[in-house]
Design an enzyme around this catalytic site. Structure first.
Site, mmCIF file in Angstrom:
data_model
loop_
_atom_site.group_PDB
_atom_site.id
_atom_site.type_symbol
_atom_site.label_atom_id
_atom_site.label_comp_id
_atom_site.label_asym_id
_atom_site.label_seq_id
_atom_site.Cartn_x
_atom_site.Cartn_y
_atom_site.Cartn_z
ATOM 1 N N ARG A 53 -17.286 13.145 -0.711
ATOM 2 C CA ARG A 53 -16.726 12.553 -1.932
ATOM 3 C C ARG A 53 -16.103 13.629 -2.824
ATOM 4 O O ARG A 53 -15.114 13.408 -3.501
ATOM 5 C CB ARG A 53 -17.798 11.772 -2.719
ATOM 6 C CG ARG A 53 -17.250 11.202 -4.028
ATOM 7 C CD ARG A 53 -18.167 10.151 -4.646
ATOM 8 N NE ARG A 53 -19.521 10.618 -4.853
ATOM 9 C CZ ARG A 53 -19.890 11.454 -5.834
ATOM 10 N NH1 ARG A 53 -19.012 11.922 -6.687
ATOM 11 N NH2 ARG A 53 -21.153 11.828 -5.935
ATOM 12 N N TYR A 106 5.665 -1.316 -11.480
ATOM 13 C CA TYR A 106 5.093 -1.961 -10.292
ATOM 14 C C TYR A 106 3.964 -2.902 -10.770
ATOM 15 O O TYR A 106 3.176 -2.525 -11.644
ATOM 16 C CB TYR A 106 4.567 -0.873 -9.356
ATOM 17 C CG TYR A 106 3.698 -1.390 -8.246
ATOM 18 C CD1 TYR A 106 4.272 -1.957 -7.114
ATOM 19 C CD2 TYR A 106 2.314 -1.326 -8.332
ATOM 20 C CE1 TYR A 106 3.474 -2.440 -6.089
ATOM 21 C CE2 TYR A 106 1.508 -1.809 -7.315
ATOM 22 C CZ TYR A 106 2.098 -2.369 -6.201
ATOM 23 O OH TYR A 106 1.307 -2.841 -5.195
ATOM 24 N N ASP A 178 5.616 7.910 -11.272
ATOM 25 C CA ASP A 178 5.276 7.350 -9.965
ATOM 26 C C ASP A 178 6.508 7.548 -9.068
ATOM 27 O O ASP A 178 7.575 6.998 -9.329
ATOM 28 C CB ASP A 178 4.939 5.857 -10.149
ATOM 29 C CG ASP A 178 4.575 5.159 -8.831
ATOM 30 O OD1 ASP A 178 5.052 5.598 -7.765
ATOM 31 O OD2 ASP A 178 3.848 4.149 -8.887
HETATM 32 C C1 LIG Z 1 2.133 0.056 -3.886
HETATM 33 C C2 LIG Z 1 2.472 0.763 -5.129
HETATM 34 C C3 LIG Z 1 1.477 1.224 -6.003
HETATM 35 C C4 LIG Z 1 0.012 0.956 -5.774
HETATM 36 O O1 LIG Z 1 -0.434 1.600 -4.644
HETATM 37 P P1 LIG Z 1 -1.697 1.111 -3.771
HETATM 38 O O2 LIG Z 1 -1.719 2.082 -2.658
HETATM 39 O O3 LIG Z 1 -1.445 -0.298 -3.376
HETATM 40 O O4 LIG Z 1 -2.884 1.218 -4.665
HETATM 41 C C5 LIG Z 1 1.867 1.919 -7.133
HETATM 42 N N1 LIG Z 1 3.168 2.136 -7.403
HETATM 43 C C6 LIG Z 1 4.144 1.693 -6.591
HETATM 44 C C7 LIG Z 1 5.555 1.974 -6.949
HETATM 45 C C8 LIG Z 1 3.845 1.001 -5.428
HETATM 46 O O5 LIG Z 1 4.828 0.544 -4.636
#
Ligand SMILES: *Cc1c(COP(=O)(O)O)cnc(C)c1O
Length: 378
Positions: A53, A106, A178
């Site tokens: 972990r 998202y 992101d």
């Molecule tokens: C899928 C996605 C997420 C979330 O990711 P997970 O792996 O499903 O937790 C966050 N941001 C974007 C742009 C995504 O496409």
């Protein structure tokens, strides 16, 4: 040794004897110490691993691998994109703080920000990042973070990352981006001065739709906190998934190169179809391509149900980014939690289809969509 003991200890001497070509999977919950000095070495930072972990070679490799590609000094993997985002946000914001986020987030991130962060005492304002005066207006005394996405879903708005960083610098704020949609193959937000970059490695980093994982990379001090959030909240990635992520990552550039080139061809082709209302495909994302997602608004001229029923080998899924071409219905999946008024304001319509373009031959991909359009025309 008696049988039971022998049976359990048969593999004790196997470790590190063979020098394998690829990294072995450290499918273990913990690491053993040779003696108390060896144990002390771990806590003095002179030995790598103690408890999975807290750290594991396979998951660490994935974090480091993506950090290298992003041009960031430190990276960590986590159990999902959402947990990587949470780790990053909590590295910057604590109870009483305020975050300004783009409103075209998202769907899962919107859920986290709109419904969960409040329980941590963190307030989030959602504004239109396309109009940077709105970002400045939303900044308050207790604002600590500007949060956005490099390329948004599903309308593929390309963020002015340098502009966002400039506003943050002027106000003494941190930034987090992101970067899931473009991946570091196309855009590297850290090189623009962004402090933290998050990924859903479930998408292009993994690339094969067989993994749920997240990555957070960025500044050393912030990453120390982000990593401790991931560890202490128990959002760590398992060793096998870390290994799988590393295997996927190795072909990221090949996949993105082909998928972007196929997407460009499909977008150009669909753009010529007069009865399709609108094709969303960005321009100028990178010299290497514009990404692998094409969003089409079919408008009034097609029966949506028939369109989805006539996609031949293209699967209808709630995700993106695998090597196989797939489609998503955003209003029914990713944007289900987004209120209708917000959706309409953002321009996410009920006749919108998001296409995640794969590595197949462009001609075959185009043919499937031509057939689906022909079979669903009203
Ligand atoms: C899928 C996605 C997420 C979330 O990711 P997970 O792996 O499903 O937790 C966050 N941001 C974007 C742009 C995504 O496409």
């Amino acid at each position: 040794m008696k049988f039971h003991t022998k049976n359990v200890h048969f593999q004790d001497k196997v470790d590190t004897v063979e020098v394998s070509k690829t990294k072995p999977i450290y499918q273990t919950s913990a690491f053993s110490f040779t003696d108390l000095d060896d144990m002390e070495n771990f806590f003095q930072g002179k030995k790598g691993y103690m408890y999975t972990r807290v750290g594991n070679p396979n998951t660490d490799d994935l974090g480091k691998g993506v950090a290298d590609l992003e041009g960031a000094p430190v990276g960590a993997a986590s159990a999902s994109g959402i947990s990587a985002i949470l780790g990053g946000v909590l590295a910057v914001a604590k109870a009483g703080d305020h975050v300004v986020a783009t409103e075209d987030l998202y769907g899962g991130t919107y859920q986290l920000f709109a419904h969960e962060l409040a329980d941590f005492g963190i307030e989030v304002s959602f504004v239109n990042f396309e109009d940077q005066s709105k970002i400045k207006e939303a900044i308050k005394e207790n604002t600590v973070l500007l949060y956005t996405e490099a390329v948004t879903n599903p309308l593929l708005r390309v963020e002015d990352i340098a502009g966002v960083v400039k506003i943050a610098d002027d106000h003494g704020l941190k930034t987090m981006v992101d970067n899931t949609f473009p991946s570091p193959y196309l855009i590297r937000p850290y090189t623009y001065g962004v402090n933290l970059v998050a990924h859903s490695a479930t998408k292009y980093i993994g690339g094969h739709s067989d993994l749920s994982a997240g990555i957070i990379v960025g500044d050393k001090d912030l990453m120390k906190k982000a990593k401790s959030k991931i560890v202490n909240l128990g959002a760590n990635l398992g060793p096998f998934d870390g290994w799988l992520g590393c295997r996927g990552l190795k072909t990221l550039s090949l996949r993105m190169e082909r998928q972007s080139s196929n997407a460009q061809k499909l977008a150009d082709h669909l753009g010529k179809e007069a009865s399709v209302k609108k094709v969303y495909y960005p321009k100028g994302v990178s010299a290497k391509g514009n990404g692998a997602i094409v969003t089409v608004d079919l408008g009034e001229n097609y029966d949506l149900h028939n369109f989805f029923r006539n996609l031949n080998w293209v699967k209808v899924v709630p995700t993106l980014a695998g090597v196989e071409t797939s489609v998503t219905y955003p209003v029914g999946t990713s944007h289900r939690p987004v209120p209708k008024e917000t959706r309409e304001r953002l321009g996410v319509t009920e006749s919108m289809v998001r296409i995640s373009v794969g590595i197949e031959d462009a001609e075959d991909i185009i043919e499937v969509f031509d057939q689906a359009l022909a079979n669903s025309k009203k």
